[in-house]
Design an enzyme around this catalytic site. Sequence first.
Site, PDB file in Angstrom:
ATOM      1  N   GLU A  48      -0.959  -7.064   5.366  1.00 53.45           N
ATOM      2  CA  GLU A  48      -1.339  -5.999   4.578  1.00 53.45           C
ATOM      3  C   GLU A  48      -2.685  -5.834   4.178  1.00 53.45           C
ATOM      4  OE1 GLU A  48       0.870  -4.678   1.029  1.00 53.45           O
ATOM      5  OE2 GLU A  48       0.679  -2.740   1.481  1.00 53.45           O
TER       6      GLU A  48
ATOM      7  N   GLU B 256      -8.373  -4.718  -5.143  1.00 54.35           N
ATOM      8  CA  GLU B 256      -7.176  -5.941  -5.262  1.00 54.35           C
ATOM      9  C   GLU B 256      -7.584  -7.180  -4.656  1.00 54.35           C
ATOM     10  OE1 GLU B 256      -3.276  -4.163  -4.787  1.00 54.35           O
ATOM     11  OE2 GLU B 256      -3.953  -2.228  -5.105  1.00 54.35           O
TER      12      GLU B 256
ATOM     13  N   ASP C  20      -0.735   0.554   4.777  1.00 53.73           N
ATOM     14  CA  ASP C  20      -0.267   1.423   3.267  1.00 53.73           C
ATOM     15  C   ASP C  20      -1.498   2.516   3.279  1.00 53.73           C
ATOM     16  OD1 ASP C  20      -0.440   2.021   0.782  1.00 53.73           O
ATOM     17  OD2 ASP C  20       0.314   0.084   0.066  1.00 53.73           O
TER      18      ASP C  20
ATOM     19  N   HIS D  98      -4.201   2.205   0.461  1.00 59.12           N
ATOM     20  CA  HIS D  98      -5.300   1.344   0.747  1.00 59.12           C
ATOM     21  C   HIS D  98      -6.384   2.012   1.909  1.00 59.12           C
ATOM     22  CE1 HIS D  98      -3.434  -1.525  -1.890  1.00 59.12           C
ATOM     23  NE2 HIS D  98      -2.271  -1.527  -1.197  1.00 59.12           N
TER      24      HIS D  98
ATOM     25  N   HIS E  96       3.629   1.638   4.580  1.00 55.32           N
ATOM     26  CA  HIS E  96       3.914   2.068   3.303  1.00 55.32           C
ATOM     27  C   HIS E  96       3.205   3.438   3.103  1.00 55.32           C
ATOM     28  CE1 HIS E  96       4.270  -2.257   0.997  1.00 55.32           C
ATOM     29  NE2 HIS E  96       5.634  -1.638   1.566  1.00 55.32           N
TER      30      HIS E  96
ATOM     31  N   ARG F  75      -1.260   7.151  -5.878  1.00 56.44           N
ATOM     32  CA  ARG F  75      -0.146   6.262  -5.747  1.00 56.44           C
ATOM     33  C   ARG F  75       1.065   7.004  -6.392  1.00 56.44           C
ATOM     34  NH1 ARG F  75      -0.915  -0.289  -5.642  1.00 56.44           N
ATOM     35  NH2 ARG F  75      -0.026  -0.348  -3.664  1.00 56.44           N
TER      36      ARG F  75
ATOM     37  N   GLU G 252       5.968   3.006  -1.479  1.00 57.07           N
ATOM     38  CA  GLU G 252       5.671   2.415  -2.489  1.00 57.07           C
ATOM     39  C   GLU G 252       4.700   2.645  -3.527  1.00 57.07           C
ATOM     40  OE1 GLU G 252       3.891  -2.375  -2.446  1.00 57.07           O
ATOM     41  OE2 GLU G 252       2.708  -0.675  -1.757  1.00 57.07           O
TER      42      GLU G 252
HETATM   43  C1  LER Z   1       1.515  -4.312  -1.959  1.00 51.20           C
HETATM   44  O1  LER Z   1       2.462  -3.565  -0.846  1.00 51.20           O
HETATM   45  C2  LER Z   1       0.505  -3.509  -2.187  1.00 51.20           C
HETATM   46  O2  LER Z   1       0.427  -2.368  -1.525  1.00 51.20           O
HETATM   47  C3  LER Z   1      -0.474  -3.952  -3.099  1.00 51.20           C
HETATM   48  O3  LER Z   1      -1.139  -2.950  -3.514  1.00 51.20           O
HETATM   49  C4  LER Z   1       0.178  -4.910  -4.177  1.00 51.20           C
HETATM   50  O4  LER Z   1      -0.746  -4.601  -5.336  1.00 51.20           O
HETATM   51 MN    MN Z   2       1.291  -1.672   0.020  1.00 50.61          MN
END
Ligand code: LER
Ligand code: MN
Length: 269
Positions: A152, A158, A185, A188, A211, A217, A246
């Site tokens: 991912e 992060e 995701d 991100h 995601h 978020r 998520e």
């Molecule tokens: C996990 O799927 C994710 O998106 C990360 O941001 C975990 O912090």
């Molecule tokens: Mn994620």
Amino acid sequence: MMQKCIAISTPGARFSALAVKENFRDSIRKVAELGYDAVELHIRDPHGIDADEIGSLLHQYRLPVPTIGTGQAYGEEGLSFADPDPVIRRKAVQRIQDQMDLASRLGIPRVTIGLIRGTVKPGADPNQAEERVQECMVECLDYNPAVTLILEPLNRYETSLYNDTASAKEVIDRIGKPNLKMLIDTFHMNIEEPDIIGSILGVRDYISHVHFADSNRWAPGCGHIDFKKIVRALRRIKYRGAICAEILPKPTSDECLRLTIEYFGKLGL
Ligand code: LER
Ligand code: MN
């Protein structure tokens, strides 16, 4: 065609972007009753859970699990593939292999490689860190080719390793194993991708799980990401997997479960 999914945690987790954390049995029931088709489980350590009980609950509520989230082992125990300490790397590999064992046991097809890859510590050599991550990934990929690992891309706040789809694609190609794919995701992507739709089309053959979280978020629909366009792009590439929210438990756990399923409906999922 695409399954409506939400990420929840098995008891004892602290990862904040999970809609539901308490009362696992209740959560599973709520998720099923609201009309979700699948549930993603975030597990710190498979040895710390009752796999049989979880398996029978999932069976009772007919909820498949598209992937296991694994980041808590990094957040809470500091295990990672990039760590300069070989003992920590060994533990991280062992943990992912344990997750793969659990996946096989419960019929779960994938295990996520998110935060568990780690990051480059200040002053450390990024190339060496990447080599370590790749070595650990290969060890896990070879451990059980029947379980797919999904890398991912995570935003720069992060980790410094694999922040966008382009760098994830590059390492997936370099490793060249059929059981290594990508998890995208939107949270991100909104930070890192120059063009979310262009990126989705660019890695169409790599995407194995998705995601959804909005720009803040919160539940999709609560921020400023254009999910209609994203769903259109996923349809265009004939993505048939799960769309998994998520998200932060905002404004409350129950409310974000409801907001998400309602918004999934508006998206025609
Ligand atoms: C996990 O799927 C994710 O998106 C990360 O941001 C975990 O912090
Ligand atoms: Mn994620």
